[in-house]
Design a protein around this motif. Structure first.
Motif, mmCIF file in Angstrom:
data_model
loop_
_atom_site.group_PDB
_atom_site.id
_atom_site.type_symbol
_atom_site.label_atom_id
_atom_site.label_comp_id
_atom_site.label_asym_id
_atom_site.label_seq_id
_atom_site.Cartn_x
_atom_site.Cartn_y
_atom_site.Cartn_z
ATOM 1 N N ASP A 1 6.891 -13.677 15.630
ATOM 2 C CA ASP A 1 7.636 -14.689 16.394
ATOM 3 C C ASP A 1 6.729 -15.600 17.226
ATOM 4 N N CYS A 2 5.658 -16.047 16.627
ATOM 5 C CA CYS A 2 4.814 -17.106 17.197
ATOM 6 C C CYS A 2 4.822 -18.217 16.150
ATOM 7 N N PRO A 3 5.749 -19.175 16.238
ATOM 8 C CA PRO A 3 6.093 -20.070 15.127
ATOM 9 C C PRO A 3 4.922 -20.793 14.484
ATOM 10 N N ILE A 4 3.992 -21.216 15.282
ATOM 11 C CA ILE A 4 2.948 -22.082 14.752
ATOM 12 C C ILE A 4 2.039 -21.389 13.745
ATOM 13 N N PHE A 5 2.005 -20.055 13.816
ATOM 14 C CA PHE A 5 1.034 -19.336 12.995
ATOM 15 C C PHE A 5 1.480 -19.149 11.547
ATOM 16 N N LEU A 6 2.749 -19.410 11.248
ATOM 17 C CA LEU A 6 3.160 -19.345 9.838
ATOM 18 C C LEU A 6 2.348 -20.326 8.999
ATOM 19 N N GLN A 7 2.060 -21.480 9.583
ATOM 20 C CA GLN A 7 1.261 -22.488 8.868
ATOM 21 C C GLN A 7 -0.232 -22.315 9.125
ATOM 22 N N ARG A 8 -0.593 -22.039 10.368
ATOM 23 C CA ARG A 8 -2.020 -21.961 10.703
ATOM 24 C C ARG A 8 -2.726 -20.783 10.020
#
Length: 963
Positions: A916-923
């Motif tokens: 649940d740390c949204p940005i890391f799905l892409q990063r």
């Protein structure tokens, strides 16, 4: 069973007869002379028991019958004296409580017991008179195994698993890896007599690195005795799935098993197979089809017929068998090497050449059989003089049969040299089935309940510590094997070799019995003293009532039938131990009060029990009362204080308890009190407060105190706790009250409130503080220099934590401390002292913007979890200092925008989880994400993100980033 166990019973009878309590009863009942006569008779008989055993072993049937009569009488006398000792306890309680009604019933009871004592004296006098017919010699000194210096941790050199089997291991592995075998599945039987090490060889192979890499699926099944196909399939499925399958029909289980190995190259070990039923083997082979080409099955067996049966009726091109591998004894060099590890200190050959020569002669007698070598080597390891070795070789070893397949007489030599208390402990293990995994703590509790474990002169040592020493002694002498160890290196579980199990059954005789459905030899009578029921025994408890004098009634954990408690309590009144763990009981009948001999009662995990009957307080001999996980239990018996011998009260996870009974503090022998609940309402007469704990200074292990109050009004109660004097406490949990209406509604409570009362002993290992309301921790926290674990949970007004003095802490968890300012680190000094820190958790800390700079000095850290820290903006670059970090978890830290470059230098990191740390799905996306190069080296990566207004997760899971 005869002398090997009778001697212990005789010694216990003499000890009871000489006790002050029994002597006092003798005067009060006017049977002093009868008791003295009984003492003399038992002492005389005990002096000749060793010679009687020798004559019985030599085949004297008359002596065997005499010992049989003596056995019955001795156990009955032991029960009678236990009843007398119990009556002495009750008299003391009646005197203290001025119970006039109970006193009026004493005259009739006194008359009845007087008759019993006289009858027992006459019975034993008659048996003693008959001994004159056998010309038994007095031999007062029992051979005992001396104490050999060992490492404090009882670390065991398992040399038998590595010595002399390298060539055998290579031969088996060569077969398993042979790519020229045409059949999809090939079977290799390993054949040899008991004690040769067939299982050990199979384990060697099973855990070899080549095997680990070659086979996609590995399964291990211990078969033994009859060939139960359904059980084998279920065990194989459990081994493959790493979890116990639900009970189902065999077709369902076979289908699930085939799903597991379908198309996979699997390796299955069927260990300790006895049954050669041709039809069953054919069926089993059909069920094992489906593996990929190159799958292998290894079968260990003592029986050549079984090996030949396995090789018949092969399924062409699918399942085939090769000639069996015949395991031989160790060669002379390997045999001597194994013997040295057991017989000589640190396995070093002594300078005394005569001892070496003697040892080599003794080793030859063992014919290369590892179990015999290990057993005799362990026995001789306790004998320090050459004369003792010569005597053993001349007087005992020379009598053994030359038949290498008959090892029981060899093993019994070691049993004969045990002290009587260890003989009892070993024989008791006959109640358990072959291949049973013994848990040290559970077995020691059983031994204590039967009176096998004796207290020592050192008052600081409890019975459990002495019992653990017994357990370790038996392990060291090779009566147990396959030790399983905890992470701290201490053994806590083990097994018993099949032949040792056979020996246990042999020496226990008819007094101990395992009952199973269809067992034609299950003949119960009054001579049966110990009974265990296994899965498959589905007869009603009332059918066992002939065994009315049993002392142990064990429902082993796979026995799943409904229990009739009333039938047990009314039929078996001599029970010392009763385990009703997880038996789905709704209530406990009041008839339990009739079990006056009971020492250990386990009612744990019966979730529907709300109350215990008052009659349970009549069990004055009760030492252990297990109520753990009785989650609906609302109260303990009002007169719990009458259980004057209670040492263990296990009430952890009894969440419905709201108070402790008044008088609990009078249980001066209490060593385990897993939970103490402070009453939150107005005090009433049956409710005990914290002052009950004041004098309970024998408490050890873990203590959880729940529902503590706040403010000055409870200061006196805190002072009465007196925790500092409880030197054996290692784990302390303090939880303050959280109900509405508390002081200042989560405001800071006076930090100067006296806290010396709940200052724990300085050697405390674990401390948990929950809902504490001070702005700073009590001063005494800094004095806990031996603290290994510190948990702070929901201490919402806490503003600082004194970490600089806690140099021994290995695990630190800070959760829900919403006012805590960790960044105010005084130049990192607070954290530099944490040189042993292994695990760290920050959770629910809204003020945590960055990790404390001093934390970079905690280079021993292996596990880091950061959860629900919404203000955390960055992981610092100095994280690369955590050279030992293996597990890193980040959960709901929404302000984090990237991972530091230092992540790429964490070469020990095995697992990274980001929730649940949204940005890391892409990063963190493989190959393309900006943070991917920093984490590509980590073997296991899991990135999860819960979708908004949904219970589902978008996920990116990468197992093995280099694939």
């Amino acid at each position: 069973m005869a002398e090997p166990l009778l001697s212990f019973v005789a010694e216990r009878i003499i000890e009871a007869l000489c006790s002050p309590a029994v002597k006092q009863i003798g005067l009060f009942w006017d049977v002093k002379d009868e008791l003295q006569s009984l003492t003399d008779t038992v002492s005389t008989i005990n002096d000749v028991l060793l010679d009687a055993e020798d004559k019985q072993t030599a085949g004297n049937r008359a002596v065997k019958r005499w010992l049989g009569r003596l056995e019955d009488a001795m156990y009955d006398a032991d029960d009678l004296l236990d009843e007398i000792s119990t009556e002495a306890l009750r008299r003391d309680i009646m005197t203290r409580e001025c119970d006039e009604k109970a006193k009026k019933n004493q005259l009739a009871y006194r008359f009845k017991m007087g008759h019993k004592i006289k009858a027992m004296r006459k019975r034993l006098d008659a048996i003693n008179a008959d001994r004159q017919n056998f010309h038994l010699e007095v031999r007062r000194v029992e051979p005992r195994v001396g104490n050999r210096e060992r490492d404090n941790t009882h670390s065991l050199v398992r040399a038998e698993t590595v010595i002399g089997r390298e060539d055998d291991k290579k031969a088996v592995i060569d077969f398993l890896l042979d790519s020229n075998v045409e059949d999809n599945v090939s079977i290799l039987p390993i054949v040899g007599i008991g004690g040769l090490g067939k299982t050990t060889l199979a384990q060697f192979v099973f855990n070899d690195d080549q095997i680990q890499k070659h086979f996609e699926l590995k399964m291990w099944v211990c078969v033994y005795d009859f060939l139960d196909i359904k059980n084998i399939v279920a065990k194989a499925l459990e081994s493959a799935a790493k979890e116990k399958p639900a009970d189902a029909e065999i077709d369902t289980l076979v289908g699930k098993l085939r799903e597991k190995f379908q198309g996979k190259k699997y390796f299955l070990v069927l260990d300790d197979v006895w049954n050669g039923d041709h039809g069953k083997w054919c069926r089993l082979k059909q069920m094992l089809m489906g593996g990929a080409r190159g799958s292998r099955i290894v079968v260990t067996t003592r029986n050549e017929i079984v090996a030949k049966t396995i090789g018949q009726e092969s399924v062409a091109g699918i399942i085939g068998a090769v000639e069996s591998y015949s395991l031989k004894g160790l060669d002379e060099e390997a045999s001597w090497s194994l013997f040295k590890h057991k017989a000589f200190e640190r396995g070093q050959e002594p300078e005394n050449s005569s001892m070496v020569a003697l040892g080599k002669e003794i080793v030859k007698k063992c014919s290369g059989v590892p179990l015999a070598i290990t057993t005799i080597g362990s026995l001789l390891g306790s004998k320090n003089s050459e004369a003792e070795w010569v005597s053993f070789k001349k007087n005992e070893l020379s009598k053994l049969s030359q038949n290498v397949s008959d090892l029981l007489p060899t093993l019994k030599l070691s049993f004969d040299h045990l002290p009587s208390h260890l003989k009892q402990c070993f024989a008791y293990c006959s109640l358990f089935p072959k291949d049973y995994v013994f848990c040290e703590k559970e077995l020691v509790q059983l031994w204590i309940a039967q009176g096998f474990v004796k207290s020592c002169d050192d008052e600081s040592r409890c019975l459990e510590e002495v019992g653990t020493e017994y357990f370790m002694d038996l392990q060291w002498r090779s009566f147990f094997q396959e030790a399983l160890t905890t992470m701290s290196g201490l053994m806590n579980k083990c097994k018993m070799h099949d032949l040792m199990h056979d020996l246990a059954i042999s020496v226990a005789g008819s007094g101990s019995l395992m009952a199973t459905l269809g067992d034609k030899e299950t003949n119960l009578d009054e001579k049966t003293r110990h009974l265990s029921l296994l899965i498959g025994y589905d007869k009603p408890i009332s059918s066992l009532c002939e065994a009315s004098r049993i002392r142990s009634f064990l429902f082993l954990k796979n026995y799943m039938y409904k229990i009739d408690c009333d039938a047990i309590f009314s039929s078996f009144k001599f029970l010392r131990m009763l385990d009703l763990w997880r038996r789905d009981l709704d209530y406990v009948p009041s008839s339990i009060g009739e079990l006056k001999h009971l020492r250990c009662l386990n009612l744990s995990s019966n979730k529907n029990i709300k109350k215990l009957p008052d009659s349970i307080t009549r069990l004055q001999n009760l030492q252990t009362l297990g109520l753990s996980c009785c989650r609906r239990l609302e109260e303990l018996p009002r007169d719990l204080k009458k259980l004057v011998n209670l040492r263990h009260l296990k009430i952890d996870f009894c969440d419905a308890l709201t108070y402790m009974p008044r008088g609990l503090g009078q249980l001066n022998n209490l060593e385990t009190l897993s939970r103490f609940v402070v009453h939150s309402g107005s005090h009433f007469k049956n409710c005990g407060d914290l002052r009950e704990l004041n004098g309970l200074n024998k408490l050890r292990g873990s203590l959880e105190i729940k529902n503590l109050g706040h403010g000055k009004d409870v200061a006196l109660e805190f002072k009465a706790l007196n925790l500092k004097e409880k030197q054996h406490l290692h784990d302390l949990s303090l939880e303050w009250r959280t109900t509405e209406g508390d002081v200042n509604d989560w405001g800071v409570v006076d930090d100067k409130m006296p806290s010396e009362g709940f200052q724990p002993p300085p050697n405390l290992k674990h401390l948990h503080l929950n809902y504490y309301r001070g702005s700073r921790l009590p001063n005494w926290v800094c004095s806990l220099t031996n603290l290994v674990r510190l948990w702070l949970r929901d201490c919402r007004t806490l503003k600082s934590v004194p970490l600089q003095h806690l140099t021994s802490v290995q695990e630190l968890s800070i959760m829900g401390c919403v006012e805590l300012e960790l960044a105010n680190d005084e130049d990192g000094m607070k954290w530099q002292g944490l040189t042993n820190l292994l695990a760290l958790c920050f959770s629910g800390l809204p003020n945590l913007v960055s990790l404390p700079s001093g934390l970079q000095h905690a280079t021993t850290l292996q596990n880091l979890r950061i959860r629900n820290c919404e203000s955390l903006k960055a992981i610092p670059e100095w994280i690369h200092n955590f050279k030992s970090l293996q597990h890193f978890e980040i959960y709901r830290c929404s302000s984090l925008t990237s991972l530091p470059e230092g992540m790429g230098r964490l070469m020990s990191l095995k697992r990274l989880i980001i929730w649940d740390c949204p940005i890391f799905l892409q990063r963190c996306k493989k190959d393309t994400g900006e943070d991917w190069p920093k984490i590509a080296h980590i073997p296991s990566l899991t990135i999860l993100q819960q979708e908004e207004n949904s219970s589902t997760h978008a996920s990116l899971t990468i197992q093995g980033s280099h694939e």
